[in-house]
Scaffold this motif. Structure first.
Motif, PDB file in Angstrom:
ATOM      1  N   ARG A 142       0.856  -1.184   0.000  1.00 23.23           N
ATOM      2  CA  ARG A 142       0.000   0.000   0.000  1.00 23.23           C
ATOM      3  C   ARG A 142       0.889   1.229   0.000  1.00 23.23           C
ATOM      4  N   ILE A 143       0.593   2.103  -0.909  1.00 23.95           N
ATOM      5  CA  ILE A 143       1.359   3.341  -1.019  1.00 23.95           C
ATOM      6  C   ILE A 143       0.413   4.491  -0.734  1.00 23.95           C
ATOM      7  N   ARG A 144       0.811   5.325   0.183  1.00 22.24           N
ATOM      8  CA  ARG A 144      -0.019   6.466   0.531  1.00 22.24           C
ATOM      9  C   ARG A 144       0.525   7.693  -0.196  1.00 22.24           C
ATOM     10  N   LEU A 145      -0.324   8.279  -0.973  1.00 21.65           N
ATOM     11  CA  LEU A 145       0.063   9.478  -1.716  1.00 21.65           C
ATOM     12  C   LEU A 145      -0.483  10.708  -1.021  1.00 21.65           C
ATOM     13  N   GLU A 146       0.321  11.715  -1.002  1.00 20.25           N
ATOM     14  CA  GLU A 146      -0.085  12.978  -0.407  1.00 20.25           C
ATOM     15  C   GLU A 146      -0.122  14.011  -1.518  1.00 20.25           C
ATOM     16  N   ILE A 147      -1.233  14.662  -1.651  1.00 23.30           N
ATOM     17  CA  ILE A 147      -1.360  15.702  -2.668  1.00 23.30           C
ATOM     18  C   ILE A 147      -1.322  17.048  -1.956  1.00 23.30           C
ATOM     19  N   LYS A 148      -0.357  17.833  -2.337  1.00 23.22           N
ATOM     20  CA  LYS A 148      -0.233  19.152  -1.737  1.00 23.22           C
ATOM     21  C   LYS A 148      -0.776  20.174  -2.725  1.00 23.22           C
ATOM     22  N   THR A 149      -1.595  21.043  -2.196  1.00 27.29           N
ATOM     23  CA  THR A 149      -2.156  22.101  -3.036  1.00 27.29           C
ATOM     24  C   THR A 149      -1.515  23.432  -2.648  1.00 27.29           C
ATOM     25  N   LYS A 150      -1.456  24.298  -3.611  1.00 24.27           N
ATOM     26  CA  LYS A 150      -0.900  25.630  -3.346  1.00 24.27           C
ATOM     27  C   LYS A 150      -1.933  26.453  -2.602  1.00 24.27           C
ATOM     28  N   LYS A 151      -1.467  27.153  -1.588  1.00 25.35           N
ATOM     29  CA  LYS A 151      -2.360  28.051  -0.861  1.00 25.35           C
ATOM     30  C   LYS A 151      -2.344  29.406  -1.562  1.00 25.35           C
ATOM     31  N   GLN A 152      -3.498  29.974  -1.676  1.00 24.31           N
ATOM     32  CA  GLN A 152      -3.574  31.277  -2.354  1.00 24.31           C
ATOM     33  C   GLN A 152      -3.796  32.383  -1.381  1.00 24.31           C
TER      34      GLN A 152
END
Length: 120
Positions: free
Chosen positions: A110-120
């Motif tokens: 199992r691979i856990r992916l983290e998606i980071k979003t840009k804060k505006q």
């Protein structure tokens, strides 16, 4: 804990993904061995092409090769005793020898992916 040794026939790699066609049995046994090691089972795998000394230094493997030829490979040992010749152990056999369920042996990582979003 059990100690498993597998003596492979001569091949370019043990994963089964090299060469013109992938070998599903080599892919299966590679994945199962990975999962066994994660469960702290001692597993050693020797390739006749790249590790011939392991075949020479094991008296029983040397005798099997002399008596039956390279067709005897792969040979599997559990705790120093031959338990299978001329084929890789099935998931069910490995379950019987180690007590680790076949479902655990074939579990995909199992691979856990983290998606980071840009804060505006």
């Amino acid at each position: 804990m059990k100690k498993i040794e597998i003596y492979d026939p001569a091949m370019c790699c043990s994963t089964g993904v090299c060469g013109p066609v992938a070998d599903p049995e080599l892919i299966r046994i590679s994945a199962v061995i990975h999962n066994l090691k994660k469960k702290e089972v001692t597993v050693s795998r020797f390739n006749l092409t790249s590790e011939p000394d392991a075949f020479v230094s094991n008296t029983e493997v040397r005798q099997l090769l002399a008596a039956e030829g390279p067709e005897v490979l792969p040979v599997t040992f559990v705790d120093g005793k031959v338990v299978k010749k001329q084929g890789y152990p099935s998931n069910e056999e490995l379950e019987q020898w180690t007590g680790i369920t076949a479902a655990e042996l074939i579990a995909k990582p199992r691979i856990r992916l983290e998606i980071k979003t840009k804060k505006q």
